[in-house]
Scaffold this motif. Structure first.
Motif, PDB file in Angstrom:
ATOM      1  N   ILE A 321       9.731   4.136   2.226  1.00 37.44           N
ATOM      2  CA  ILE A 321       8.995   2.893   2.447  1.00 37.44           C
ATOM      3  C   ILE A 321       7.673   3.010   1.707  1.00 37.44           C
ATOM      4  O   ILE A 321       6.890   3.934   1.947  1.00 37.44           O
ATOM      5  CB  ILE A 321       8.766   2.631   3.943  1.00 37.44           C
ATOM      6  CG1 ILE A 321      10.109   2.344   4.628  1.00 37.44           C
ATOM      7  CG2 ILE A 321       7.802   1.464   4.136  1.00 37.44           C
ATOM      8  CD1 ILE A 321       9.998   2.106   6.123  1.00 37.44           C
ATOM      9  N   ASP A 322       7.437   2.096   0.782  1.00 39.28           N
ATOM     10  CA  ASP A 322       6.231   2.136  -0.053  1.00 39.28           C
ATOM     11  C   ASP A 322       5.095   1.419   0.666  1.00 39.28           C
ATOM     12  O   ASP A 322       5.097   0.190   0.783  1.00 39.28           O
ATOM     13  CB  ASP A 322       6.509   1.479  -1.408  1.00 39.28           C
ATOM     14  CG  ASP A 322       5.439   1.801  -2.431  1.00 39.28           C
ATOM     15  OD1 ASP A 322       4.245   1.653  -2.081  1.00 39.28           O
ATOM     16  OD2 ASP A 322       5.776   2.189  -3.557  1.00 39.28           O
ATOM     17  N   SER A 323       4.144   2.188   1.138  1.00 39.00           N
ATOM     18  CA  SER A 323       3.041   1.599   1.921  1.00 39.00           C
ATOM     19  C   SER A 323       2.170   0.690   1.073  1.00 39.00           C
ATOM     20  O   SER A 323       1.545  -0.248   1.586  1.00 39.00           O
ATOM     21  CB  SER A 323       2.188   2.706   2.546  1.00 39.00           C
ATOM     22  OG  SER A 323       1.644   3.550   1.549  1.00 39.00           O
ATOM     23  N   ASP A 324       2.108   0.926  -0.241  1.00 40.58           N
ATOM     24  CA  ASP A 324       1.288   0.082  -1.111  1.00 40.58           C
ATOM     25  C   ASP A 324       1.768  -1.370  -1.093  1.00 40.58           C
ATOM     26  O   ASP A 324       0.968  -2.300  -1.123  1.00 40.58           O
ATOM     27  CB  ASP A 324       1.297   0.598  -2.554  1.00 40.58           C
ATOM     28  CG  ASP A 324       0.244   1.665  -2.792  1.00 40.58           C
ATOM     29  OD1 ASP A 324      -0.746   1.698  -2.041  1.00 40.58           O
ATOM     30  OD2 ASP A 324       0.409   2.467  -3.726  1.00 40.58           O
ATOM     31  N   LEU A 325       3.088  -1.575  -1.050  1.00 42.48           N
ATOM     32  CA  LEU A 325       3.615  -2.938  -1.065  1.00 42.48           C
ATOM     33  C   LEU A 325       3.207  -3.698   0.189  1.00 42.48           C
ATOM     34  O   LEU A 325       2.842  -4.875   0.123  1.00 42.48           O
ATOM     35  CB  LEU A 325       5.135  -2.923  -1.217  1.00 42.48           C
ATOM     36  CG  LEU A 325       5.651  -2.431  -2.574  1.00 42.48           C
ATOM     37  CD1 LEU A 325       7.164  -2.312  -2.570  1.00 42.48           C
ATOM     38  CD2 LEU A 325       5.193  -3.359  -3.698  1.00 42.48           C
ATOM     39  N   ARG A 326       3.266  -3.037   1.329  1.00 39.87           N
ATOM     40  CA  ARG A 326       2.809  -3.691   2.561  1.00 39.87           C
ATOM     41  C   ARG A 326       1.301  -3.927   2.510  1.00 39.87           C
ATOM     42  O   ARG A 326       0.808  -4.968   2.942  1.00 39.87           O
ATOM     43  CB  ARG A 326       3.183  -2.846   3.775  1.00 39.87           C
ATOM     44  CG  ARG A 326       4.660  -2.978   4.152  1.00 39.87           C
ATOM     45  CD  ARG A 326       4.942  -2.316   5.484  1.00 39.87           C
ATOM     46  NE  ARG A 326       6.301  -2.605   5.951  1.00 39.87           N
ATOM     47  CZ  ARG A 326       6.636  -3.649   6.695  1.00 39.87           C
ATOM     48  NH1 ARG A 326       5.712  -4.520   7.042  1.00 39.87           N
ATOM     49  NH2 ARG A 326       7.887  -3.827   7.086  1.00 39.87           N
ATOM     50  N   ALA A 327       0.557  -2.957   1.994  1.00 42.84           N
ATOM     51  CA  ALA A 327      -0.894  -3.122   1.896  1.00 42.84           C
ATOM     52  C   ALA A 327      -1.263  -4.305   1.006  1.00 42.84           C
ATOM     53  O   ALA A 327      -2.300  -4.943   1.200  1.00 42.84           O
ATOM     54  CB  ALA A 327      -1.529  -1.840   1.352  1.00 42.84           C
ATOM     55  N   MET A 328      -0.394  -4.616   0.039  1.00 47.79           N
ATOM     56  CA  MET A 328      -0.638  -5.728  -0.868  1.00 47.79           C
ATOM     57  C   MET A 328      -0.192  -7.066  -0.298  1.00 47.79           C
ATOM     58  O   MET A 328      -0.245  -8.089  -0.981  1.00 47.79           O
ATOM     59  CB  MET A 328       0.067  -5.481  -2.200  1.00 47.79           C
ATOM     60  CG  MET A 328      -0.542  -4.370  -3.016  1.00 47.79           C
ATOM     61  SD  MET A 328       0.356  -4.170  -4.569  1.00 47.79           S
ATOM     62  CE  MET A 328      -0.650  -2.923  -5.361  1.00 47.79           C
ATOM     63  N   GLY A 329       0.268  -7.074   0.937  1.00 50.80           N
ATOM     64  CA  GLY A 329       0.643  -8.327   1.577  1.00 50.80           C
ATOM     65  C   GLY A 329       2.047  -8.793   1.274  1.00 50.80           C
ATOM     66  O   GLY A 329       2.387  -9.956   1.538  1.00 50.80           O
ATOM     67  N   CYS A 330       2.904  -7.911   0.743  1.00 53.39           N
ATOM     68  CA  CYS A 330       4.297  -8.295   0.505  1.00 53.39           C
ATOM     69  C   CYS A 330       5.047  -8.354   1.831  1.00 53.39           C
ATOM     70  O   CYS A 330       4.816  -7.535   2.729  1.00 53.39           O
ATOM     71  CB  CYS A 330       4.986  -7.288  -0.419  1.00 53.39           C
ATOM     72  SG  CYS A 330       4.284  -7.171  -2.064  1.00 53.39           S
ATOM     73  N   GLU A 331       5.933  -9.324   1.962  1.00 50.59           N
ATOM     74  CA  GLU A 331       6.839  -9.383   3.103  1.00 50.59           C
ATOM     75  C   GLU A 331       8.027  -8.480   2.805  1.00 50.59           C
ATOM     76  O   GLU A 331       8.731  -8.683   1.814  1.00 50.59           O
ATOM     77  CB  GLU A 331       7.312 -10.811   3.349  1.00 50.59           C
ATOM     78  CG  GLU A 331       6.251 -11.737   3.887  1.00 50.59           C
ATOM     79  CD  GLU A 331       5.809 -11.356   5.302  1.00 50.59           C
ATOM     80  OE1 GLU A 331       6.679 -10.941   6.110  1.00 50.59           O
ATOM     81  OE2 GLU A 331       4.611 -11.474   5.601  1.00 50.59           O
ATOM     82  N   CYS A 332       8.250  -7.459   3.623  1.00 51.05           N
ATOM     83  CA  CYS A 332       9.296  -6.480   3.381  1.00 51.05           C
ATOM     84  C   CYS A 332      10.401  -6.626   4.420  1.00 51.05           C
ATOM     85  O   CYS A 332      10.137  -6.571   5.627  1.00 51.05           O
ATOM     86  CB  CYS A 332       8.712  -5.071   3.415  1.00 51.05           C
ATOM     87  SG  CYS A 332       7.452  -4.761   2.143  1.00 51.05           S
ATOM     88  N   ILE A 333      11.637  -6.805   3.942  1.00 55.69           N
ATOM     89  CA  ILE A 333      12.766  -7.058   4.830  1.00 55.69           C
ATOM     90  C   ILE A 333      13.912  -6.114   4.487  1.00 55.69           C
ATOM     91  O   ILE A 333      13.860  -5.380   3.495  1.00 55.69           O
ATOM     92  CB  ILE A 333      13.247  -8.526   4.708  1.00 55.69           C
ATOM     93  CG1 ILE A 333      13.842  -8.782   3.315  1.00 55.69           C
ATOM     94  CG2 ILE A 333      12.099  -9.490   4.985  1.00 55.69           C
ATOM     95  CD1 ILE A 333      14.519 -10.117   3.154  1.00 55.69           C
ATOM     96  N   ARG A 334      14.975  -6.143   5.304  1.00 54.66           N
ATOM     97  CA  ARG A 334      16.188  -5.395   4.974  1.00 54.66           C
ATOM     98  C   ARG A 334      16.843  -6.062   3.767  1.00 54.66           C
ATOM     99  O   ARG A 334      16.932  -7.290   3.697  1.00 54.66           O
ATOM    100  CB  ARG A 334      17.156  -5.393   6.158  1.00 54.66           C
ATOM    101  CG  ARG A 334      16.653  -4.595   7.369  1.00 54.66           C
ATOM    102  CD  ARG A 334      17.727  -4.485   8.440  1.00 54.66           C
ATOM    103  NE  ARG A 334      18.065  -5.788   9.003  1.00 54.66           N
ATOM    104  CZ  ARG A 334      17.425  -6.359  10.026  1.00 54.66           C
ATOM    105  NH1 ARG A 334      16.394  -5.746  10.589  1.00 54.66           N
ATOM    106  NH2 ARG A 334      17.816  -7.521  10.495  1.00 54.66           N
ATOM    107  N   PRO A 335      17.331  -5.276   2.815  1.00 51.99           N
ATOM    108  CA  PRO A 335      17.786  -5.873   1.551  1.00 51.99           C
ATOM    109  C   PRO A 335      18.979  -6.806   1.667  1.00 51.99           C
ATOM    110  O   PRO A 335      19.117  -7.722   0.861  1.00 51.99           O
ATOM    111  CB  PRO A 335      18.121  -4.652   0.690  1.00 51.99           C
ATOM    112  CG  PRO A 335      18.280  -3.515   1.647  1.00 51.99           C
ATOM    113  CD  PRO A 335      17.377  -3.809   2.789  1.00 51.99           C
ATOM    114  N   GLY A 336      19.848  -6.623   2.658  1.00 47.97           N
ATOM    115  CA  GLY A 336      21.057  -7.435   2.722  1.00 47.97           C
ATOM    116  C   GLY A 336      21.042  -8.500   3.788  1.00 47.97           C
ATOM    117  O   GLY A 336      22.103  -9.018   4.149  1.00 47.97           O
ATOM    118  N   ASP A 337      19.879  -8.891   4.279  1.00 53.92           N
ATOM    119  CA  ASP A 337      19.781  -9.774   5.440  1.00 53.92           C
ATOM    120  C   ASP A 337      19.254 -11.151   5.027  1.00 53.92           C
ATOM    121  O   ASP A 337      18.053 -11.364   4.882  1.00 53.92           O
ATOM    122  CB  ASP A 337      18.846  -9.139   6.474  1.00 53.92           C
ATOM    123  CG  ASP A 337      18.945  -9.792   7.842  1.00 53.92           C
ATOM    124  OD1 ASP A 337      19.112 -11.027   7.893  1.00 53.92           O
ATOM    125  OD2 ASP A 337      18.853  -9.075   8.856  1.00 53.92           O
ATOM    126  N   ALA A 338      20.182 -12.117   4.858  1.00 52.45           N
ATOM    127  CA  ALA A 338      19.785 -13.466   4.444  1.00 52.45           C
ATOM    128  C   ALA A 338      18.966 -14.159   5.528  1.00 52.45           C
ATOM    129  O   ALA A 338      18.067 -14.957   5.223  1.00 52.45           O
ATOM    130  CB  ALA A 338      21.033 -14.293   4.118  1.00 52.45           C
TER     131      ALA A 338
END
Length: 396
Positions: A321-338
């Motif tokens: 899990i890349d903490s930088d992406l969350r710190a940048m305000g990206c919404e992070c989800i499970r890859p296969g979950d529509a």
């Protein structure tokens, strides 16, 4: 002969071979050449797709007929024929991936045996996915290297697990290969008009190769679900099929029609820089859902953030899990979950990242600055200088 040290970059890919490493090789060759420190050559595949005319100030040598394991000694002969002082291997590339990438784990030891004084630098582009046992295929290459360069913390951790000592491990950040500017409101209106996007539509874009590992089908199902909920949606899919993924690419186009999205999708195929700029300008949200989870080597995410777009991407605890992406305000989800994708898009539309956050992360990822740092790290690896501490978004 200029008397400068001779730097040979070895890569199975160079423009216009379809591979993400191709543009990287051209970029580092050009930027390093401008410093005037080395005589630079690129040894690459003997392929008619290779465009030697793109080289500026360095040579491109499309001479490797095969990157198979049995050709390892021949590859070493081609390398040593250039009498290099430094060899910078790019690993892997589209011409040697999976088990085929063991060719470099044979080339490295042979090269160091035949020419121990040649400084061997390896740019390890991707190692930290798949089974950990499978990562050991790179062990002979990395342990015969004098320096190992990675671009992100996920690969850094994997290389450390293989026992590469800190003294020869270098972290060189990457950014977008596109020098795009943040679109203006006028750019957005024009792009949407040209693409036929309704004014009230939520426009979602994707940029990159299209293959199963990017879950484009999930993006389409997410858009279809939002449409069922009464939302006006539009999807821009920028990119062609990854080699070998043509069936998936065409299957996604067919799926879009079956989901009732024929009028709400725009497929560019392999996209030009102008098409990417137009698609990002028209967009409200950028989505990329790599199955392994995203990290800071996914330059399409960086391209979107440079365009000031909110981002929905994936994380996969199995790998990292890349903490930088969350710190940048990206919404992070499970890859296969529509379903999760729908909720993330709804959340962003209601509460988008602040203008201050978007500007801050664009400044952190600014290509000129990041690529200058990348080249600086490479030079330190070439010259056996102490590695630099990597920068983090939280500290910026």
């Amino acid at each position: 002969m200029s008397g400068k040290p001779r730097l040979l970059i070895v890569s199975g890919s160079y423009p216009r071979i379809t591979c993400g490493v191709a543009g990287h090789v051209r970029l580092i060759a050009e930027r390093t050449e401008k410093l005037g420190l080395y005589d630079i050559s690129v040894l690459t595949s003997a392929d008619e797709a290779v465009d030697v005319g793109l080289a500026q100030g360095y040579r491109v040598l499309p001479r490797v007929e095969s990157w198979s394991l049995v050709q390892a000694k021949r590859i070493c002969e081609l390398i040593l024929a250039e009498r290099p002082d430094i060899v910078h291997i790019q690993n892997p590339t589209a011409r040697y991936v999976g088990w085929r990438s063991v060719v470099m784990s044979r080339v490295g030891p042979i090269l160091k045996k035949l020419a121990p004084r040649v400084r061997l630098v390896v740019m390890q582009h991707d190692i930290a996915v798949g089974r950990k046992l499978f990562q050991y295929r790179y062990y002979p290459l990395l342990h015969n290297a004098d320096a190992v360069v990675v671009s992100n913390s996920r690969d850094e951790q994997a290389v450390r697990r293989l026992g590469v000592p800190e003294s020869k491990l270098y972290r060189a950040p990457v950014s977008s290969h596109f020098a795009g500017q943040a679109p203006t409101a006028e750019d957005k209106l024009q792009a949407r008009a040209e693409l036929g996007i309704a004014k009230d539509a939520w426009c979602v874009s994707y940029f990159g190769f299209i293959h199963p590992g990017r879950h484009i089908d999930v993006v389409l199902r997410g858009l279809a679900e939002l449409k069922k909920r009464g939302r006006s949606v539009f999807g821009i899919m920028m990119g062609g099929a990854f080699p070998g993924a043509d069936n998936y690419y065409h299957g996604c186009q067919k799926l879009g029609k079956e989901l009732g999205l024929a009028a709400e999708l725009h497929w560019t195929g392999y996209a030009s820089e102008e098409q990417i700029a137009q698609g990002l300008a028209a967009s409200d949200i950028f989505v990329s859902l790599p199955g392994r989870g995203a990290d800071m080597r996914n330059t399409s995410l960086q391209t979107a953030m440079l365009a000031r777009l909110p981002v929905v991407t994936s994380e996969n605890p199995r790998y990292y899990i890349d903490s930088d992406l969350r710190a940048m305000g990206c919404e992070c989800i499970r890859p296969g979950d529509a379903g999760q994708l729908c909720e993330a898009i709804e959340k962003i539309i209601q509460r988008p990242p602040s203008a201050e956050m978007r500007a801050r992360r664009a400044a952190f990822l600014e290509p000129e600055k990041v690529w200058a740092r990348h080249i600086e790290v490479n030079l330190r690896a070439y010259q056996d200088l102490e590695p630099l501490e990597p920068g983090r978004f939280e500290d910026y």
